[in-house]
Motif scaffolding. Sequence first.
Motif, mmCIF file in Angstrom:
data_model
loop_
_atom_site.group_PDB
_atom_site.id
_atom_site.type_symbol
_atom_site.label_atom_id
_atom_site.label_comp_id
_atom_site.label_asym_id
_atom_site.label_seq_id
_atom_site.Cartn_x
_atom_site.Cartn_y
_atom_site.Cartn_z
ATOM 1 N N SER A 1 0.829 -1.211 0.000
ATOM 2 C CA SER A 1 0.000 0.000 0.000
ATOM 3 C C SER A 1 0.861 1.258 0.000
ATOM 4 N N ALA A 2 0.216 2.372 -0.262
ATOM 5 C CA ALA A 2 0.871 3.680 -0.285
ATOM 6 C C ALA A 2 0.676 4.403 1.047
ATOM 7 N N ILE A 3 0.575 3.656 2.123
ATOM 8 C CA ILE A 3 0.368 4.230 3.452
ATOM 9 C C ILE A 3 1.676 4.847 3.930
ATOM 10 N N PRO A 4 1.625 6.065 4.479
ATOM 11 C CA PRO A 4 2.857 6.707 4.946
ATOM 12 C C PRO A 4 3.495 5.948 6.109
ATOM 13 N N GLN A 5 4.785 6.179 6.318
ATOM 14 C CA GLN A 5 5.535 5.480 7.360
ATOM 15 C C GLN A 5 5.183 5.950 8.765
ATOM 16 N N ASN A 6 4.870 7.250 8.918
ATOM 17 C CA ASN A 6 4.586 7.794 10.247
ATOM 18 C C ASN A 6 3.753 9.062 10.132
ATOM 19 N N SER A 7 3.365 9.618 11.275
ATOM 20 C CA SER A 7 2.486 10.789 11.275
ATOM 21 C C SER A 7 3.149 11.999 10.642
ATOM 22 N N ASN A 8 4.453 12.160 10.818
ATOM 23 C CA ASN A 8 5.136 13.301 10.197
ATOM 24 C C ASN A 8 5.077 13.224 8.680
ATOM 25 N N GLU A 9 5.291 12.035 8.127
ATOM 26 C CA GLU A 9 5.207 11.864 6.677
ATOM 27 C C GLU A 9 3.786 12.131 6.190
ATOM 28 N N ALA A 10 2.795 11.673 6.950
ATOM 29 C CA ALA A 10 1.393 11.900 6.585
ATOM 30 C C ALA A 10 1.083 13.394 6.551
ATOM 31 N N LYS A 11 1.539 14.110 7.560
ATOM 32 C CA LYS A 11 1.281 15.549 7.632
ATOM 33 C C LYS A 11 1.973 16.298 6.495
ATOM 34 N N LYS A 12 3.176 15.859 6.144
ATOM 35 C CA LYS A 12 3.903 16.495 5.042
ATOM 36 C C LYS A 12 3.172 16.304 3.721
ATOM 37 N N LEU A 13 2.582 15.116 3.540
ATOM 38 C CA LEU A 13 1.887 14.828 2.289
ATOM 39 C C LEU A 13 0.686 15.741 2.074
ATOM 40 N N VAL A 14 -0.023 16.070 3.141
ATOM 41 C CA VAL A 14 -1.215 16.911 2.983
ATOM 42 C C VAL A 14 -0.948 18.388 3.279
ATOM 43 N N LYS A 15 0.286 18.722 3.605
ATOM 44 C CA LYS A 15 0.631 20.116 3.907
ATOM 45 C C LYS A 15 0.275 21.040 2.739
ATOM 46 N N GLY A 16 0.400 20.538 1.525
ATOM 47 C CA GLY A 16 0.091 21.325 0.345
ATOM 48 C C GLY A 16 -1.369 21.718 0.235
ATOM 49 N N LEU A 17 -2.247 21.060 0.986
ATOM 50 C CA LEU A 17 -3.664 21.430 0.962
ATOM 51 C C LEU A 17 -3.907 22.746 1.695
ATOM 52 N N LYS A 18 -2.935 23.164 2.469
ATOM 53 C CA LYS A 18 -3.008 24.427 3.215
ATOM 54 C C LYS A 18 -4.239 24.471 4.108
ATOM 55 N N LEU A 19 -4.510 23.355 4.766
ATOM 56 C CA LEU A 19 -5.632 23.259 5.691
ATOM 57 C C LEU A 19 -5.117 23.323 7.118
ATOM 58 N N GLY A 20 -4.436 24.383 7.435
ATOM 59 C CA GLY A 20 -3.899 24.544 8.775
ATOM 60 C C GLY A 20 -5.004 24.812 9.787
ATOM 61 N N TYR A 21 -4.609 24.903 11.025
ATOM 62 C CA TYR A 21 -5.573 25.174 12.071
ATOM 63 C C TYR A 21 -4.898 25.965 13.169
ATOM 64 N N VAL A 22 -5.699 26.593 13.984
ATOM 65 C CA VAL A 22 -5.213 27.289 15.162
ATOM 66 C C VAL A 22 -5.789 26.561 16.364
ATOM 67 N N ASN A 23 -4.924 26.142 17.254
ATOM 68 C CA ASN A 23 -5.349 25.429 18.443
ATOM 69 C C ASN A 23 -5.779 26.454 19.490
ATOM 70 N N ILE A 24 -7.041 26.449 19.872
ATOM 71 C CA ILE A 24 -7.562 27.383 20.868
ATOM 72 C C ILE A 24 -7.995 26.575 22.075
ATOM 73 N N HIS A 25 -7.345 26.826 23.203
ATOM 74 C CA HIS A 25 -7.697 26.122 24.436
ATOM 75 C C HIS A 25 -9.050 26.609 24.941
ATOM 76 N N ALA A 26 -9.749 25.736 25.659
ATOM 77 C CA ALA A 26 -11.024 26.080 26.276
ATOM 78 C C ALA A 26 -10.958 25.702 27.747
ATOM 79 N N CYS A 27 -11.692 26.422 28.560
ATOM 80 C CA CYS A 27 -11.792 26.075 29.975
ATOM 81 C C CYS A 27 -12.422 24.691 30.071
ATOM 82 N N GLU A 28 -11.905 23.849 30.972
ATOM 83 C CA GLU A 28 -12.451 22.493 31.093
ATOM 84 C C GLU A 28 -13.906 22.490 31.546
ATOM 85 N N ASN A 29 -14.370 23.613 32.104
ATOM 86 C CA ASN A 29 -15.774 23.732 32.523
ATOM 87 C C ASN A 29 -16.614 24.472 31.484
#
Length: 155
Positions: free
Chosen positions: A97-125
Amino acid sequence: EDRDEGDDISDLLRDLAAGLDKGGDLEHDCGLDQDDSFLESLHKLEADSRQELYPGCKNFSKLRFLVRLLHTKLLGGWSDRSFDLLLDLLKDAYPQSAIPQNSNEAKKLVKGLKLGYVNIHACENDCILFWKNNANANSCPECKASRWKSERKSA
Protein backbone atom coordinates in the motif's frame (compact mmCIF):
# COMPACT_ATOMS: atom_id res chain seq x y z
CA GLU A 1 -10.99 6.59 -15.26
CA ASP A 2 -13.26 8.91 -13.34
CA ARG A 3 -13.15 8.04 -9.64
CA ASP A 4 -16.04 9.16 -7.40
CA GLU A 5 -14.10 10.36 -4.40
CA GLY A 6 -17.23 11.10 -2.39
CA ASP A 7 -15.34 13.79 -0.50
CA ASP A 8 -14.46 16.04 -3.43
CA ILE A 9 -10.67 15.79 -3.30
CA SER A 10 -10.49 16.75 -6.98
CA ASP A 11 -12.68 19.80 -6.37
CA LEU A 12 -10.46 20.82 -3.47
CA LEU A 13 -7.35 20.56 -5.63
CA ARG A 14 -9.08 22.47 -8.44
CA ASP A 15 -9.95 25.26 -6.02
CA LEU A 16 -6.39 25.38 -4.74
CA ALA A 17 -4.95 25.51 -8.24
CA ALA A 18 -7.68 27.62 -9.82
CA GLY A 19 -6.64 25.89 -12.99
CA LEU A 20 -7.19 22.16 -13.10
CA ASP A 21 -8.69 20.82 -16.27
CA LYS A 22 -11.94 18.82 -16.41
CA GLY A 23 -10.10 15.55 -15.77
CA GLY A 24 -8.63 16.87 -12.54
CA ASP A 25 -5.14 17.23 -13.98
CA LEU A 26 -3.16 20.40 -13.50
CA GLU A 27 -3.07 22.40 -16.70
CA HIS A 28 0.48 23.26 -17.68
CA ASP A 29 -0.32 26.89 -18.33
CA CYS A 30 -3.10 27.61 -15.85
CA GLY A 31 -2.11 31.21 -15.24
CA LEU A 32 -1.13 30.69 -11.64
CA ASP A 33 0.94 33.36 -10.02
CA GLN A 34 2.41 30.90 -7.55
CA ASP A 35 5.99 29.99 -6.76
CA ASP A 36 7.49 26.76 -8.04
CA SER A 37 7.26 25.02 -4.65
CA PHE A 38 3.49 25.61 -4.54
CA LEU A 39 3.05 24.24 -8.07
CA GLU A 40 5.27 21.27 -7.24
CA SER A 41 3.18 20.62 -4.15
CA LEU A 42 -0.04 20.75 -6.19
CA HIS A 43 1.36 18.33 -8.76
CA LYS A 44 2.33 15.93 -5.95
CA LEU A 45 -1.15 16.17 -4.42
CA GLU A 46 -2.75 15.61 -7.81
CA ALA A 47 -0.59 12.52 -8.37
CA ASP A 48 -1.46 11.22 -4.88
CA SER A 49 -5.16 11.76 -5.62
CA ARG A 50 -4.83 9.42 -8.61
CA GLN A 51 -2.58 6.78 -7.03
CA GLU A 52 -4.40 3.66 -5.87
CA LEU A 53 -3.94 2.95 -2.18
CA TYR A 54 -2.80 -0.56 -3.14
CA PRO A 55 -2.86 -2.38 -6.48
CA GLY A 56 -6.46 -2.89 -7.55
CA CYS A 57 -7.99 -0.62 -4.88
CA LYS A 58 -10.93 1.30 -6.31
CA ASN A 59 -12.36 2.74 -3.07
CA PHE A 60 -9.45 4.93 -2.00
CA SER A 61 -6.70 6.94 -3.58
CA LYS A 62 -3.56 7.51 -1.54
CA LEU A 63 -4.61 11.10 -0.79
CA ARG A 64 -8.22 10.30 0.02
CA PHE A 65 -7.21 7.54 2.46
CA LEU A 66 -4.65 9.80 4.10
CA VAL A 67 -7.13 12.65 4.54
CA ARG A 68 -9.63 10.21 6.07
CA LEU A 69 -6.97 8.78 8.40
CA LEU A 70 -5.90 12.23 9.60
CA HIS A 71 -9.54 13.23 10.07
CA THR A 72 -10.13 10.12 12.20
CA LYS A 73 -6.99 10.92 14.20
CA LEU A 74 -8.30 14.42 14.87
CA LEU A 75 -11.83 13.34 15.82
CA GLY A 76 -10.53 10.52 18.01
CA GLY A 77 -8.01 12.73 19.78
CA TRP A 78 -5.22 10.29 18.95
CA SER A 79 -1.65 11.13 19.83
CA ASP A 80 1.02 11.03 17.13
CA ARG A 81 2.38 7.92 18.86
CA SER A 82 -0.95 6.05 18.65
CA PHE A 83 -1.32 7.16 15.02
CA ASP A 84 2.19 5.84 14.26
CA LEU A 85 1.23 2.50 15.81
CA LEU A 86 -1.85 2.31 13.57
CA LEU A 87 0.22 3.17 10.49
CA ASP A 88 2.71 0.42 11.43
CA LEU A 89 -0.14 -2.09 11.70
CA LEU A 90 -1.64 -1.02 8.37
CA LYS A 91 1.76 -1.19 6.63
CA ASP A 92 2.24 -4.73 8.00
CA ALA A 93 -1.26 -5.78 6.89
CA TYR A 94 -1.01 -4.12 3.46
CA PRO A 95 2.69 -4.10 2.53
CA GLN A 96 2.09 -2.99 -1.06
CA SER A 97 0.00 0.00 0.00
CA ALA A 98 0.87 3.68 -0.28
CA ILE A 99 0.37 4.23 3.45
CA PRO A 100 2.86 6.71 4.95
CA GLN A 101 5.53 5.48 7.36
CA ASN A 102 4.59 7.79 10.25
CA SER A 103 2.49 10.79 11.28
CA ASN A 104 5.14 13.30 10.20
CA GLU A 105 5.21 11.86 6.68
CA ALA A 106 1.39 11.90 6.58
CA LYS A 107 1.28 15.55 7.63
CA LYS A 108 3.90 16.49 5.04
CA LEU A 109 1.89 14.83 2.29
CA VAL A 110 -1.22 16.91 2.98
CA LYS A 111 0.63 20.12 3.91
CA GLY A 112 0.09 21.32 0.34
CA LEU A 113 -3.66 21.43 0.96
CA LYS A 114 -3.01 24.43 3.22
CA LEU A 115 -5.63 23.26 5.69
CA GLY A 116 -3.90 24.54 8.78
CA TYR A 117 -5.57 25.17 12.07
CA VAL A 118 -5.21 27.29 15.16
CA ASN A 119 -5.35 25.43 18.44
CA ILE A 120 -7.56 27.38 20.87
CA HIS A 121 -7.70 26.12 24.44
CA ALA A 122 -11.02 26.08 26.28
CA CYS A 123 -11.79 26.08 29.98
CA GLU A 124 -12.45 22.49 31.09
CA ASN A 125 -15.77 23.73 32.52
CA ASP A 126 -16.72 25.34 29.20
CA CYS A 127 -16.74 28.87 30.67
CA ILE A 128 -14.49 30.58 28.13
CA LEU A 129 -12.09 30.14 25.26
CA PHE A 130 -8.49 31.17 25.86
CA TRP A 131 -8.60 33.48 22.88
CA LYS A 132 -8.50 37.22 22.15
CA ASN A 133 -8.67 38.93 25.58
CA ASN A 134 -7.95 35.64 27.39
CA ALA A 135 -5.20 34.41 25.04
CA ASN A 136 -2.44 34.81 27.64
CA ALA A 137 -4.43 33.77 30.72
CA ASN A 138 -3.21 30.75 32.68
CA SER A 139 -6.53 30.19 34.45
CA CYS A 140 -10.18 30.80 33.72
CA PRO A 141 -11.34 34.23 34.94
CA GLU A 142 -14.81 32.76 35.62
CA CYS A 143 -14.16 29.55 37.57
CA LYS A 144 -10.38 29.83 38.20
CA ALA A 145 -9.68 26.41 36.62
CA SER A 146 -6.15 26.01 35.30
CA ARG A 147 -5.67 26.30 31.58
CA TRP A 148 -2.90 23.71 31.70
CA LYS A 149 -3.75 21.13 34.37
CA SER A 150 -7.04 19.28 34.40
CA GLU A 151 -8.77 18.96 37.76
CA ARG A 152 -10.97 16.12 36.50
CA LYS A 153 -10.10 12.59 37.56
CA SER A 154 -10.45 9.76 35.09
CA ALA A 155 -12.57 6.84 36.23
